[in-house]
Design a protein around this motif. Structure first.
Motif, PDB file in Angstrom:
ATOM      1  N   THR A  96       0.873  -1.133   0.207  1.00  0.00           N
ATOM      2  CA  THR A  96      -0.045  -0.096  -0.133  1.00  0.00           C
ATOM      3  C   THR A  96       0.987   1.143  -0.021  1.00  0.00           C
ATOM      4  O   THR A  96       1.865   1.351   0.787  1.00  0.00           O
ATOM      5  N   ILE A  97       0.804   2.096  -1.054  1.00  0.00           N
ATOM      6  CA  ILE A  97       1.601   3.176  -1.245  1.00  0.00           C
ATOM      7  C   ILE A  97       0.563   4.447  -1.154  1.00  0.00           C
ATOM      8  O   ILE A  97      -0.466   4.557  -1.584  1.00  0.00           O
ATOM      9  N   LYS A  98       1.318   5.602  -0.816  1.00  0.00           N
ATOM     10  CA  LYS A  98       0.671   6.783  -0.819  1.00  0.00           C
ATOM     11  C   LYS A  98       1.523   7.994  -1.685  1.00  0.00           C
ATOM     12  O   LYS A  98       2.694   8.139  -1.509  1.00  0.00           O
ATOM     13  N   ASN A  99       0.820   8.262  -2.811  1.00  0.00           N
ATOM     14  CA  ASN A  99       1.426   9.296  -3.768  1.00  0.00           C
ATOM     15  C   ASN A  99       1.498  10.678  -2.935  1.00  0.00           C
ATOM     16  O   ASN A  99       0.442  11.320  -2.444  1.00  0.00           O
ATOM     17  N   GLN A 100       2.404  11.158  -2.472  1.00  0.00           N
ATOM     18  CA  GLN A 100       2.992  12.305  -1.910  1.00  0.00           C
ATOM     19  C   GLN A 100       2.353  13.505  -2.449  1.00  0.00           C
ATOM     20  O   GLN A 100       2.277  14.430  -1.646  1.00  0.00           O
ATOM     21  N   LYS A 101       2.387  13.719  -3.607  1.00  0.00           N
ATOM     22  CA  LYS A 101       1.932  14.556  -4.551  1.00  0.00           C
ATOM     23  C   LYS A 101       0.360  14.876  -4.422  1.00  0.00           C
ATOM     24  O   LYS A 101      -0.064  15.992  -4.278  1.00  0.00           O
ATOM     25  N   THR A 102      -0.296  13.975  -4.737  1.00  0.00           N
ATOM     26  CA  THR A 102      -1.786  13.661  -4.807  1.00  0.00           C
ATOM     27  C   THR A 102      -2.448  13.183  -3.575  1.00  0.00           C
ATOM     28  O   THR A 102      -3.442  13.551  -3.210  1.00  0.00           O
ATOM     29  N   GLY A 135      12.683  -3.342  -2.223  1.00  0.00           N
ATOM     30  CA  GLY A 135      13.842  -3.191  -1.225  1.00  0.00           C
ATOM     31  C   GLY A 135      13.362  -2.185  -0.351  1.00  0.00           C
ATOM     32  O   GLY A 135      14.456  -1.963   1.021  1.00  0.00           O
ATOM     33  N   LYS A 136      12.222  -1.265  -0.429  1.00  0.00           N
ATOM     34  CA  LYS A 136      12.132  -0.155   0.590  1.00  0.00           C
ATOM     35  C   LYS A 136      11.112  -0.962   1.781  1.00  0.00           C
ATOM     36  O   LYS A 136      10.685  -1.966   1.387  1.00  0.00           O
ATOM     37  N   LYS A 137      11.140  -0.153   2.818  1.00  0.00           N
ATOM     38  CA  LYS A 137      10.364  -0.643   4.200  1.00  0.00           C
ATOM     39  C   LYS A 137       9.315   0.547   4.382  1.00  0.00           C
ATOM     40  O   LYS A 137       9.199   1.421   3.852  1.00  0.00           O
ATOM     41  N   VAL A 138       8.458  -0.097   5.363  1.00  0.00           N
ATOM     42  CA  VAL A 138       7.306   0.822   5.901  1.00  0.00           C
ATOM     43  C   VAL A 138       7.879   2.128   6.389  1.00  0.00           C
ATOM     44  O   VAL A 138       8.912   1.961   7.039  1.00  0.00           O
ATOM     45  N   GLY A 139       7.352   3.241   5.865  1.00  0.00           N
ATOM     46  CA  GLY A 139       7.740   4.681   6.270  1.00  0.00           C
ATOM     47  C   GLY A 139       8.913   5.253   5.207  1.00  0.00           C
ATOM     48  O   GLY A 139       8.976   6.494   5.115  1.00  0.00           O
ATOM     49  N   ASP A 140       9.402   4.323   4.463  1.00  0.00           N
ATOM     50  CA  ASP A 140      10.399   4.905   3.409  1.00  0.00           C
ATOM     51  C   ASP A 140       9.492   5.548   2.310  1.00  0.00           C
ATOM     52  O   ASP A 140       8.295   5.252   1.981  1.00  0.00           O
ATOM     53  N   VAL A 141      10.258   6.621   1.738  1.00  0.00           N
ATOM     54  CA  VAL A 141       9.836   6.955   0.524  1.00  0.00           C
ATOM     55  C   VAL A 141      10.268   6.687  -0.820  1.00  0.00           C
ATOM     56  O   VAL A 141      11.695   7.007  -0.829  1.00  0.00           O
ATOM     57  N   SER A 148       6.046  11.197 -16.783  1.00  0.00           N
ATOM     58  CA  SER A 148       5.623  12.448 -16.364  1.00  0.00           C
ATOM     59  C   SER A 148       6.367  13.176 -15.403  1.00  0.00           C
ATOM     60  O   SER A 148       6.389  14.277 -14.925  1.00  0.00           O
ATOM     61  N   GLY A 149       7.701  12.527 -14.796  1.00  0.00           N
ATOM     62  CA  GLY A 149       8.488  13.137 -13.964  1.00  0.00           C
ATOM     63  C   GLY A 149       8.675  12.308 -12.937  1.00  0.00           C
ATOM     64  O   GLY A 149       8.522  10.890 -12.939  1.00  0.00           O
ATOM     65  N   ILE A 150       8.983  12.868 -11.561  1.00  0.00           N
ATOM     66  CA  ILE A 150       9.436  11.894 -10.377  1.00  0.00           C
ATOM     67  C   ILE A 150       8.295  11.960  -9.496  1.00  0.00           C
ATOM     68  O   ILE A 150       7.820  12.988  -8.992  1.00  0.00           O
ATOM     69  N   ILE A 151       7.726  10.949  -9.087  1.00  0.00           N
ATOM     70  CA  ILE A 151       6.633  10.794  -8.167  1.00  0.00           C
ATOM     71  C   ILE A 151       7.195  10.131  -6.919  1.00  0.00           C
ATOM     72  O   ILE A 151       7.643   9.027  -6.718  1.00  0.00           O
ATOM     73  N   PRO A 152       7.101  10.919  -5.688  1.00  0.00           N
ATOM     74  CA  PRO A 152       7.301  10.403  -4.196  1.00  0.00           C
ATOM     75  C   PRO A 152       6.138   9.455  -3.837  1.00  0.00           C
ATOM     76  O   PRO A 152       5.193   9.994  -3.646  1.00  0.00           O
TER      77      PRO A 152
END
Length: 160
Positions: A96-102, A135-141, A148-152
């Motif tokens: 589960t990921i959250k798009n930090q832009k939107t 390779g990312k962990k919970v809380g990582d961005v 369209s560019g870079i999305i965090p």
């Protein structure tokens, strides 16, 4: 193109589905096309027979798809689902990921190319988003490069 075989990691279910698809192509679609070719051939002059040309083209495309699936099956490596870790993002994790832009939140299961189905939330491990999450962990961005560019994307949860 190199002759090196590339392992295709998938679930047992994914492999079974590929085998089912291959069986259908070989036992149903191939004889159907052969019948169409024979019927078109019986109509006479092949040099101006559009039905014959279309059937031959369909046969070529089917044979290419059959060869591709046979290759995927022969290179398949079954993933032991009991050994899947949820400490960091990896294949077969539900992320589960959250798009930090939107601010939008999405959940995807990372799967092999052959099992991907965006409508079902199954994202191919070869997509830019999946590659950025590995390779990312919970809380990582994860800073993911998309057309369209870079999305965090913030990793909210990792599960099976």
């Amino acid at each position: 193109m190199s002759s090196e075989k590339k392992a295709s990691y998938m679930t047992q279910e994914g492999l079974d589905n590929l085998k089912k698809k291959l069986k259908h192509m070989v036992s149903v679609e191939r004889p159907e096309i052969s019948k169409q070719i024979a019927e078109a051939r019986d109509k006479g002059d092949l040099s101006e027979n559009a039905e014959y040309d279309a059937a031959k083209e369909a046969q070529g495309m089917l044979e290419a798809r059959i060869a591709h699936i046979e290759s995927q099956i022969s290179n398949a490596r079954i993933i032991d689902e009991s050994r899947i870790d949820t400490n960091q993002v990896q294949m077969l994790n539900k992320v589960t990921i959250k798009n930090q832009k939107t601010g939008s939140v999405m959940t995807y299961t990372l799967v092999s190319e052959s099992e991907s189905n965006f409508k079902e939330g199954k994202l191919s491990i070869n997509t830019p988003i999946a590659k950025g999450l590995i390779g990312k962990k919970v809380g990582d961005v994860a800073e993911v490069q998309v057309p369209s560019g870079i999305i965090p994307f913030e990793i909210m949860e990792i599960s099976i």
